[in-house]
Design a protein around this motif. Structure first.
Motif, PDB file in Angstrom:
ATOM      1  N   ASP A  15      53.226  27.624  65.246  1.00 18.48           N
ATOM      2  CA  ASP A  15      52.009  27.362  64.559  1.00 18.48           C
ATOM      3  C   ASP A  15      51.868  26.903  63.085  1.00 18.48           C
ATOM      4  OD1 ASP A  15      50.750  27.948  66.901  1.00 18.48           O
ATOM      5  OD2 ASP A  15      50.428  29.981  66.674  1.00 18.48           O
ATOM      6  N   TYR A  16      53.060  27.549  62.620  1.00 15.96           N
ATOM      7  CA  TYR A  16      53.562  27.506  60.841  1.00 15.96           C
ATOM      8  C   TYR A  16      53.683  25.732  60.744  1.00 15.96           C
ATOM      9  CZ  TYR A  16      55.655  27.519  56.414  1.00 15.96           C
ATOM     10  OH  TYR A  16      55.971  27.195  55.034  1.00 15.96           O
ATOM     11  N   TRP A  17      54.639  25.269  61.573  1.00 24.39           N
ATOM     12  CA  TRP A  17      55.074  23.945  61.399  1.00 24.39           C
ATOM     13  C   TRP A  17      53.804  23.005  61.657  1.00 24.39           C
ATOM     14  CZ3 TRP A  17      58.737  25.034  59.005  1.00 24.39           C
ATOM     15  CH2 TRP A  17      60.223  25.799  59.622  1.00 24.39           C
ATOM     16  N   ASP A  75      50.534  23.843  61.138  1.00 26.36           N
ATOM     17  CA  ASP A  75      49.723  23.925  60.158  1.00 26.36           C
ATOM     18  C   ASP A  75      50.054  22.891  59.145  1.00 26.36           C
ATOM     19  OD1 ASP A  75      48.470  26.059  61.375  1.00 26.36           O
ATOM     20  OD2 ASP A  75      49.285  27.814  60.396  1.00 26.36           O
ATOM     21  N   GLU A  76      51.393  22.911  58.815  1.00 23.57           N
ATOM     22  CA  GLU A  76      51.781  22.415  57.515  1.00 23.57           C
ATOM     23  C   GLU A  76      52.025  20.853  57.988  1.00 23.57           C
ATOM     24  OE1 GLU A  76      52.151  23.358  54.623  1.00 23.57           O
ATOM     25  OE2 GLU A  76      51.846  25.867  55.334  1.00 23.57           O
ATOM     26  N   LEU A  83      56.288  30.546  64.517  1.00 26.60           N
ATOM     27  CA  LEU A  83      56.966  29.353  63.985  1.00 26.60           C
ATOM     28  C   LEU A  83      56.094  28.061  64.365  1.00 26.60           C
ATOM     29  CD1 LEU A  83      59.109  28.934  61.880  1.00 26.60           C
ATOM     30  CD2 LEU A  83      60.717  28.698  63.673  1.00 26.60           C
ATOM     31  N   PRO A 107      58.412  32.123  56.793  1.00 28.73           N
ATOM     32  CA  PRO A 107      57.173  31.168  57.183  1.00 28.73           C
ATOM     33  C   PRO A 107      55.977  32.141  57.513  1.00 28.73           C
ATOM     34  CG  PRO A 107      59.438  31.065  58.538  1.00 28.73           C
ATOM     35  CD  PRO A 107      59.538  32.173  57.626  1.00 28.73           C
ATOM     36  N   ARG A 108      55.085  31.585  57.801  1.00 29.84           N
ATOM     37  CA  ARG A 108      53.553  32.161  57.890  1.00 29.84           C
ATOM     38  C   ARG A 108      53.408  32.118  59.346  1.00 29.84           C
ATOM     39  NH1 ARG A 108      51.037  28.873  55.072  1.00 29.84           N
ATOM     40  NH2 ARG A 108      50.314  27.658  56.693  1.00 29.84           N
ATOM     41  N   GLY A 109      53.363  33.369  59.943  1.00 30.22           N
ATOM     42  CA  GLY A 109      53.050  33.335  61.493  1.00 30.22           C
ATOM     43  C   GLY A 109      53.911  32.825  62.245  1.00 30.22           C
ATOM     44  N   ASN A 147      56.133  34.409  52.174  1.00 29.32           N
ATOM     45  CA  ASN A 147      55.779  33.025  52.357  1.00 29.32           C
ATOM     46  C   ASN A 147      55.185  32.729  51.053  1.00 29.32           C
ATOM     47  OD1 ASN A 147      53.281  30.928  53.020  1.00 29.32           O
ATOM     48  ND2 ASN A 147      54.981  30.662  54.257  1.00 29.32           N
TER      49      ASN A 147
END
Length: 554
Positions: free
Chosen positions: A276-278, A280-281, A274, A270-272, A42
């Motif tokens: 949750d990642y979306w 976060d961003e 999916l 991604p980070r973690g 990531n």
């Protein structure tokens, strides 16, 4: 020598027979061999930053707009309407709160019963008969593989054979050329005329590259779902539920990867989890654009297969009726958490009062996950145009503009979102472009009276065509040659077919369908696969000769 030749022939025949028996495993292994092994770790996204100070007060500028789209969410998967997975065990408090803070459209329809065309209709407000974008893009060879796997499982499924149109393959563009034409005008492009910063996050699925990708279709920034895993299959935080009865699931596990890309750049992990990642961003985008109007298209992959949950959510859910139901329930929890975090961020940043949030799903829940109650009380699934395939949740929240606790009973559709969001922003619709949707903001605000936004709504996927005119709904299904007529005012769950009793109404509605098709353009590319769908039976239990079957073309 003859013995040697004969022995060699026997060996070749034996190997050929073994290859035939194992053909599905071989094809899936070949698909898996195409996975990339070099996806970088990531990397942080350097989101564009808005002005340090606002040029106008919040009340003097257009509202921020956040559109949250779930993927394959069943009507009964949320507890908003008294439902919830596991006979109401799984609650969706954040989605419920969003609905109660604004308006719930009780008869909201997706553009169609599959992913990509619905998304195109949301973006453009136009039917596929205008755009030509009628079928979901599929990777090269996927139709042939799905046909092979599905047919190999017929003894288990009891379903009739899938139909693969090999003669049409030559007409198919490559996967990266199967997209919504760049000449179409999207809501992102419309909002940019009012000074919006536009950001897409998640699943796009209406094409890639310089003509079809999100950046080409009006989005200043795009964090794209580049493949299809929610987490790496072997991630210690992942709980996977594979569906041994679903041919599409087998293909996804074989072929999909854990990957994202920013602005059409190189793939990275991604980070973690999916969802949750979306989220976060999306939160980073909200904070970066506090002082200018923005549009975020937060397009989740959740709850689409492959079924993968974060272990913490899986543990919190606890035992369910089956392992796949437990994983699916944990995915719903993650989706609900995303909605809650977005709303909480807006409140923390002092932005909630000037932000319009819309929540929906791209189509109904799929029968192929083997959970029979997800679209309750409606019949049908994703990939069918019975109500279960196209009735979706749709909520709008805009404090001070849309009264809390409102409901709209009139039928509305995804094609209405583009003109509605444009109206909320004070943006003009594109000149010279026919928009099939209508502005439903007056209905949401309680100013629409008893008027219906639409007398007539159409759906079409090749030979499967449907029209709802007032409360009458006609389904014409080319394969297996069926006609269904329902009076949704008295029969909203489509139990009593009135086609034989009301030939006059069938004729009237069929003419509407024929006129609609005749007035439009041909699809951009043909349907190459037609798959059988058992309308009243989830996959995983064997179909019988008495099951109602409809073929879905794509």
């Amino acid at each position: 020598m003859k013995k040697i030749l004969l022995g060699g022939l026997v060996a070749v025949v034996g190997l050929g027979a073994l290859a035939y028996v194992k053909r599905v495993d071989i094809v899936l292994a070949l698909a898996a061999s195409q996975k990339r092994t070099d996806i970088p770790e990531n990397k942080p996204i350097a989101w564009m930053q808005g002005p340090a100070a606002a040029e106008a007060t919040a009340g003097g500028r257009p509202p921020n707009i956040i559109f949250i789209l779930a993927d394959d969410l069943g009507y009964n998967d949320i507890s908003t309407f008294g439902g919830g997975l596991g006979n109401g065990k799984i609650k969706t408090p954040n989605i419920d709160a969003l609905a109660s803070s604004g308006v719930a459209f009780r008869q909201a329809y997706s553009g169609t019963a599959s992913c990509a065309p619905s998304r195109a209709m949301i973006m453009t407000g136009r039917y596929p008969t205008r755009t030509g974008f009628e079928f979901t893009p599929t990777p090269d060879g996927m139709g042939r593989v799905v046909k092979m796997v599905a047919d190999s499982m017929r003894g288990q499924s009891g379903m009739p054979p899938a139909i693969y149109h090999a003669d049409r393959v030559a007409e198919m563009p490559k996967f990266d050329k199967q997209g919504l034409p760049g000449s179409e005008v999207t809501i992102a492009e419309v909002l940019k005329t009012r000074g919006y910063h536009t950001v897409h996050i998640g699943k796009w699925h209406t094409g890639l590259g310089p003509e079809f990708g999100a950046n080409a279709q009006g989005f200043d920034e795009s964090l794209l779902m580049a493949s299809g895993l929610h987490l790496p299959e072997d991630d210690p935080n992942a709980v996977n539920a594979k569906l041994d009865f679903d041919p599409i699931d087998k293909f996804l596990w074989a072929r999909m990867e854990y990957a994202a890309s920013y602005n059409d750049g190189e793939w990275f992990k991604p980070r973690g989890y999916l969802a949750d990642y979306w989220t976060d961003e999306a939160i980073e985008v909200i904070k970066a654009n506090k002082n200018r109007p923005f549009f975020i298209n937060l397009s989740h992959w959740t709850v689409h297969t492959p079924l993968q949950a974060k272990k913490a959510d899986y543990d919190a859910v606890g035992p369910m009726g089956s392992e796949r139901e437990r994983v699916y329930a944990a995915m719903i929890v993650a989706l609900d958490r995303s909605v809650g975090r977005i709303v909480a961020t807006l409140k923390e940043q002092g932005m909630a009062e000037n932000t319009l949030i819309v929540f929906s799903s791209d189509n109904g829940g799929p029968g192929y996950i083997g959970l029979p109650e997800i679209n309750k009380p409606f019949r049908g699934w994703k990939l069918s145009l019975f109500e279960g395939g196209i009735r979706v949740p749709m909520f709008m929240s805009w404090p001070g503009k849309i009264p809390a606790g409102s409901e709209v009973q009139a039928p509305v559709a995804h094609i209405d979102l583009m003109p509605t969001l444009a109206a909320a922003a004070g943006a003009a619709l594109p000149k010279g472009v026919a928009i099939d949707g209508v502005n439903i903001l007056p209905n949401a605000q309680g100013k629409g009276g008893n008027t219906r936004p639409h007398e007539t709504i159409f759906w079409q996927s090749d030979g499967y065509r449907v029209v709802r005119h007032l409360d009458w709904k006609l389904q014409v299904i080319e394969k297996p040659g069926a006609v269904y007529l329902y009076d949704l005012a008295t029969d909203p769950t489509e139990k009593t077919n009135l086609a034989a009793a009301r030939p006059d109404m069938v004729a009237k509605l069929r003419k509407l369908l024929d006129d609609h098709k005749a007035s439009g353009r041909k699809p951009l590319y043909p349907a190459i696969l037609e798959g059988p769908i058992a309308i009243d039976r989830a996959l995983g239990t064997k179909a019988t000769k008495d099951d109602v079957i409809a073929y879905w073309p794509n």
